[in-house]
Design an enzyme around this catalytic site. Sequence first.
Site, PDB file in Angstrom:
ATOM      1  N   CYS A   1      45.768  90.890 126.386  1.00 53.32           N
ATOM      2  CA  CYS A   1      44.938  89.668 125.839  1.00 53.32           C
ATOM      3  C   CYS A   1      44.466  89.069 126.951  1.00 53.32           C
ATOM      4  CB  CYS A   1      45.602  89.007 124.954  1.00 53.32           C
ATOM      5  SG  CYS A   1      45.618  89.470 123.008  1.00 53.32           S
TER       6      CYS A   1
ATOM      7  N   HIS B   1      45.648 100.738 123.489  1.00 54.24           N
ATOM      8  CA  HIS B   1      45.242 101.062 125.117  1.00 54.24           C
ATOM      9  C   HIS B   1      44.546 102.473 124.555  1.00 54.24           C
ATOM     10  CE1 HIS B   1      49.319 100.251 126.194  1.00 54.24           C
ATOM     11  NE2 HIS B   1      48.860 101.521 126.439  1.00 54.24           N
TER      12      HIS B   1
ATOM     13  N   CYS C   1      49.775  87.669 125.554  1.00 56.08           N
ATOM     14  CA  CYS C   1      50.016  89.349 125.175  1.00 56.08           C
ATOM     15  C   CYS C   1      49.223  89.663 126.923  1.00 56.08           C
ATOM     16  CB  CYS C   1      49.612  89.746 123.963  1.00 56.08           C
ATOM     17  SG  CYS C   1      48.579  91.768 124.474  1.00 56.08           S
TER      18      CYS C   1
HETATM   19  P1  5GP Z   1      51.539 102.575 128.156  1.00 53.02           P
HETATM   20  O1  5GP Z   1      53.250 103.158 128.911  1.00 53.02           O
HETATM   21  O2  5GP Z   1      52.270 101.301 127.093  1.00 53.02           O
HETATM   22  O3  5GP Z   1      50.924 103.227 126.740  1.00 53.02           O
HETATM   23  O4  5GP Z   1      50.614 101.900 129.422  1.00 53.02           O
HETATM   24  C1  5GP Z   1      50.990 100.758 130.168  1.00 53.02           C
HETATM   25  C2  5GP Z   1      50.016 101.197 130.801  1.00 53.02           C
HETATM   26  O5  5GP Z   1      49.516  99.141 131.494  1.00 53.02           O
HETATM   27  C3  5GP Z   1      50.848 101.715 132.931  1.00 53.02           C
HETATM   28  O6  5GP Z   1      50.235 102.868 132.197  1.00 53.02           O
HETATM   29  C4  5GP Z   1      51.109 100.504 133.555  1.00 53.02           C
HETATM   30  O7  5GP Z   1      51.068 101.298 134.313  1.00 53.02           O
HETATM   31  C5  5GP Z   1      49.620  99.567 132.728  1.00 53.02           C
HETATM   32  N1  5GP Z   1      50.268  98.388 133.131  1.00 53.02           N
HETATM   33  C6  5GP Z   1      51.285  97.432 133.031  1.00 53.02           C
HETATM   34  N2  5GP Z   1      51.089  96.124 132.941  1.00 53.02           N
HETATM   35  C7  5GP Z   1      49.528  95.860 133.915  1.00 53.02           C
HETATM   36  C8  5GP Z   1      48.924  94.917 134.073  1.00 53.02           C
HETATM   37  O8  5GP Z   1      49.500  94.692 134.823  1.00 53.02           O
HETATM   38  N3  5GP Z   1      48.187  95.843 135.152  1.00 53.02           N
HETATM   39  C9  5GP Z   1      46.987  97.021 135.191  1.00 53.02           C
HETATM   40  N4  5GP Z   1      46.285  97.116 135.630  1.00 53.02           N
HETATM   41  N5  5GP Z   1      47.866  97.917 134.540  1.00 53.02           N
HETATM   42  C10 5GP Z   1      48.915  97.363 133.766  1.00 53.02           C
HETATM   43 ZN    ZN Z   2      47.271  91.548 123.460  1.00 54.91          ZN
END
Ligand code: 5GP
Ligand code: ZN
Length: 113
Positions: free
Chosen positions: A6, A99, A3
Amino acid sequence: MDCLFCKIAAGEIPSDKVYEDEYVYAFNDIEPAAPVHVLVIPKKHLQSVSHIEDADAEIIGNIFLAIKKIAAKLGIDKDGYRVVTNIGENAGQTVPHLHFHVLGKRSLQWPPG
Ligand code: 5GP
Ligand code: ZN
């Protein structure tokens, strides 16, 4: 557990850390949607709000206490900010580890798309 978040919480994948305590890890989003865009996550793997159990109540409480501290630390508490969590496909959740997006330092539109 394979993950992404994680691994970020464990320090196995680098991130721009904003806050950490026993239960919570917070770091800057890699693709910020606002001048402040922090992701606040539990260290324990939970997929989404729909996967929280009664036993996780302490973790969830501590996430919101952390959000309050982070908002004060980053100076967005006075002008206001938004806390968002996407759950599942219709909401566009892309990372299956719970998150909370903390967005601030600009005016935010409502309703979201
Ligand atoms: P979701 O779309 O699932 O609500 O949000 C996932 C968030 O994680 C997105 O805003 C994306 O930019 C962020 N994100 C995805 N991969 C990474 C990463 O490897 N590092 C960081 N800092 N943010 C990430
Ligand atoms: Zn996780």
